[in-house]
Design a protein around this motif. Structure first.
Motif, short mmCIF file in Angstrom:
data_model
loop_
_atom_site.label_atom_id
_atom_site.label_comp_id
_atom_site.label_asym_id
_atom_site.label_seq_id
_atom_site.Cartn_x
_atom_site.Cartn_y
_atom_site.Cartn_z
N ILE A 94 0.82 -1.21 0.00
CA ILE A 94 0.00 0.00 0.00
C ILE A 94 0.86 1.26 0.00
N THR A 95 2.12 1.16 0.42
CA THR A 95 2.98 2.35 0.48
C THR A 95 3.57 2.72 -0.88
N THR A 96 3.22 1.98 -1.94
CA THR A 96 3.62 2.39 -3.29
C THR A 96 2.49 3.11 -4.01
N ARG A 97 1.37 3.30 -3.32
CA ARG A 97 0.19 3.90 -3.94
C ARG A 97 -0.05 5.32 -3.43
N LEU A 98 -0.49 6.16 -4.33
CA LEU A 98 -0.86 7.53 -3.99
C LEU A 98 -2.31 7.74 -4.39
N ALA A 99 -3.16 8.02 -3.42
CA ALA A 99 -4.56 8.31 -3.71
C ALA A 99 -4.68 9.75 -4.19
N ILE A 100 -5.32 9.94 -5.33
CA ILE A 100 -5.58 11.28 -5.84
C ILE A 100 -7.08 11.48 -5.87
N ILE A 101 -7.54 12.42 -5.06
CA ILE A 101 -8.96 12.73 -4.98
C ILE A 101 -9.13 14.05 -5.72
N ALA A 102 -9.65 13.96 -6.93
CA ALA A 102 -9.64 15.09 -7.85
C ALA A 102 -11.06 15.58 -8.11
N GLY A 103 -11.40 16.68 -7.49
CA GLY A 103 -12.71 17.28 -7.69
C GLY A 103 -12.55 18.77 -7.88
N THR A 104 -13.21 19.58 -7.04
CA THR A 104 -13.04 21.03 -7.08
C THR A 104 -11.57 21.39 -6.92
N SER A 105 -10.93 20.75 -5.95
CA SER A 105 -9.48 20.82 -5.77
C SER A 105 -8.95 19.40 -5.90
N THR A 106 -7.67 19.23 -5.67
CA THR A 106 -7.08 17.89 -5.73
C THR A 106 -6.24 17.65 -4.50
#
Length: 544
Positions: free
Chosen positions: A275-287
């Motif tokens: 899991i430490t090789t993953r980056l969650a990107i939550i991309a909406g109004t901002s990121t």
């Protein structure tokens, strides 16, 4: 069958979703929330309206799912990291310069406290080491400093200061336990020091002019803290009646909305992977860019390392862009061709970006390289990371006299690419400091934009995973409820059971990668140039 309710309060709406133990969405609801803007850089809301919207969305989700209130075993809340101010008996305390009593929420994106943030950064202190070296005006202490100075009457009657996710838990349960997620990420609490107030730095608070927050054992800002998902009480009779649920239903310690997205996505198709090789990107109004490490990693200009704010025993890094979807909207709206194209899209039941995507394909077989002479510097609302300079502003280079829809399509493509280069910049700095992220797990509204996914994969060289789950943020909050109900022993085990699978987008490499390398160098040069322009203008002022 048991169900778990996730409630997500975003910038413009409250949403609710009911999930089963496999992570299947059974029903959802949404209700709008108004934002008020009394002055430039000000953004305010009303907590009473937020709660009403939460209740309406929950009732809609229950109706759509067709389940009984008794089947809901646990509730999890997430929300924007906005500041809520309460007085005696939880009465709202105004945060408005105009004095409207019911406007008691300073929205996360409010930048009224930029000067206070700069002054805090100049003062310094150990807590700043855990926010990338610089506090942001989007965090709560600069806003509190502004409130104390500019609205002394409000300050004098205030009894509690809440991050919105914690306020929702309080409103639902009557309890005062705060989540590590909010207090560590937005209030400078040092979570690795303990859960009973040990993480507050009273000397730092005193030095920046907020020493009174330490009074009565930090009662105004949090004496008892909990890891996300920990039980924080149960629904009161009043809250249960308003939401359409049963009193006594378990309520979990909350998450900031972006972190709920991380919980709902980082486990997608992970299997036995790291899991430490993953980056969650939550991309909406901002990121927001959220990744986990086993040891603290300090990255200048990137928030964190934050202990225990997503998963127990892990440290989190959080990068971000203050405007993403909002930037695309702004660039489109300012163009002369936008209004007629928007009307055309509406007539076809489509979004304007759908028409722009189609238009790009008529201009070239390979659309990525259409922007060789069109470049966007995307810091229209400042740079959250890794430069951590909210004073920055954006620019578009390579404009001509053209003002038709083809020209707008180029602006749109160049803006999407600029956001991808901003993500690349954040990843580069994280890797340089020791993080190992190579896979991006994408959620939020922009995860539905095929062009955005392709350009981000190609510009960063990272594989992108897009969850099959269409509501990963709501799922992340629902997981909290499942843990608080005792049906999963930890958030990590809930992720394993509920995250599900996803599709992948691989970077194309080759000539496309080389093209983006060149564009990325232009992107970095434009950042340097803007800073140089600002310095030149400051010198002009000094010379007068």
């Amino acid at each position: 069958m048991k169900h778990y309710l996730g409630v997500d309060v975003g910038t413009g709406s409250a949403r609710a979703g009911l999930f089963d133990a496999n992570g299947t969405l059974k029903g959802s609801g949404v209700c709008a929330i108004e934002t008020l803007r009394p002055a430039p850089d000000f953004a305010q809301q009303r907590s009473a309206e937020i709660w009403t919207s939460v209740c309406a969305a929950t009732r809609e989700a229950l109706a759509e799912a067709g389940v009984t209130p008794g089947s809901v075993a646990g509730v999890g809340f997430d929300a924007t990291c906005s500041l809520v101010v309460s007085g005696e008996n939880d009465a709202p305390v105004t945060v408005s310069p105009e004095g409207e009593e019911d406007q008691d929420v300073i929205l996360w994106m409010d930048h009224r406290a930029m000067g206070d943030a700069e002054e805090i950064n100049a003062i310094g202190g150990e807590p700043l080491e855990y926010v990338g070296g610089r506090i942001s005006p989007e965090m709560e202490l600069p806003k509190l400093r502004w409130l104390k100075r500019e609205l002394p009457e409000s300050w004098s009657v205030a009894r509690r200061f809440w991050d919105l996710p914690d306020w929702l838990v309080h409103r639902a349960t009557g309890e005062e336990t705060r989540s590590l997620c909010s207090t560590v990420c937005k209030w400078t609490y040092l979570g690795h020091k303990g859960l009973h107030g040990e993480g507050w730095d009273d000397g730092f608070l005193e030095t920046i002019g907020l020493g009174d927050l330490a009074e009565a054992g930090h009662a105004a800002i949090g004496q008892s803290l909990a890891e996300p998902g920990a039980p924080c009480g149960t629904l009161t009779e009043q809250a249960a009646s308003e939401m359409g649920l049963l009193p006594g239903t378990s309520v979990a310690a909350s998450l900031i909305d972006a972190h709920a997205g991380a919980v709902g996505t980082l486990g997608v198709a992970l299997g036995n992977g790291d899991i430490t090789t993953r980056l969650a990107i939550i991309a909406g109004t901002s990121t927001c860019h959220i990744g986990l490490t086993e040891e603290p990693v300090f990255v200048p200009g990137v928030w964190g390392p934050y202990f225990g704010v997503v998963l127990k025993e892990y440290w989190a890094l959080e990068g971000g862009q203050s405007a993403a979807g909002a930037l695309i909207d702004a660039v489109i709206a300012r163009h002369a061709a936008a209004a007629p194209l928007e009307a055309e899209a509406k007539g076809q039941g489509k979004r304007i970006t759908d028409l722009l995507d189609a238009r790009l394909t008529t201009l070239a077989e390979e659309t990525a390289t259409l922007t060789a002479d069109r470049h966007v510097q995307p810091d229209f609302h400042g740079n959250r990371s890794p430069l951590a300079e909210p004073w920055r502003r954006g620019a578009i280079s390579g404009l001509s006299l053209e003002s038709g829809p083809d020209d707008l399509a180029l602006d749109y493509l160049a803006t999407v690419q600029a956001l991808a280069y901003g993500t690349r910049h954040i990843i580069d700095e994280m890797r340089n400091a020791g993080a190992r992220f190579d896979t991006l797990v994408m959620s939020g509204g922009l995860a539905k934009n095929t062009l955005f996914l392709r350009e981000t994969a190609d510009a960063t060289g990272c594989t992108i995973v897009v969850p099959d789950q269409r509501e990963p943020v709501l799922l992340g909050s629902a997981m909290l409820g499942s843990v608080a109900a005792g049906d999963f022993e930890s958030v990590r085990s809930a992720m394993t059971a509920m995250c599900g699978q996803g599709a992948t987008v691989a970077p194309r490499g080759g000539d496309i990668a080389a093209y983006h390398d060149r564009k990325y160098r232009v992107f970095r040069r434009m950042q340097d140039d803007y800073a140089a322009y600002r310095t030149l203008m400051a010198r002009e002022e000094t010379d007068r």
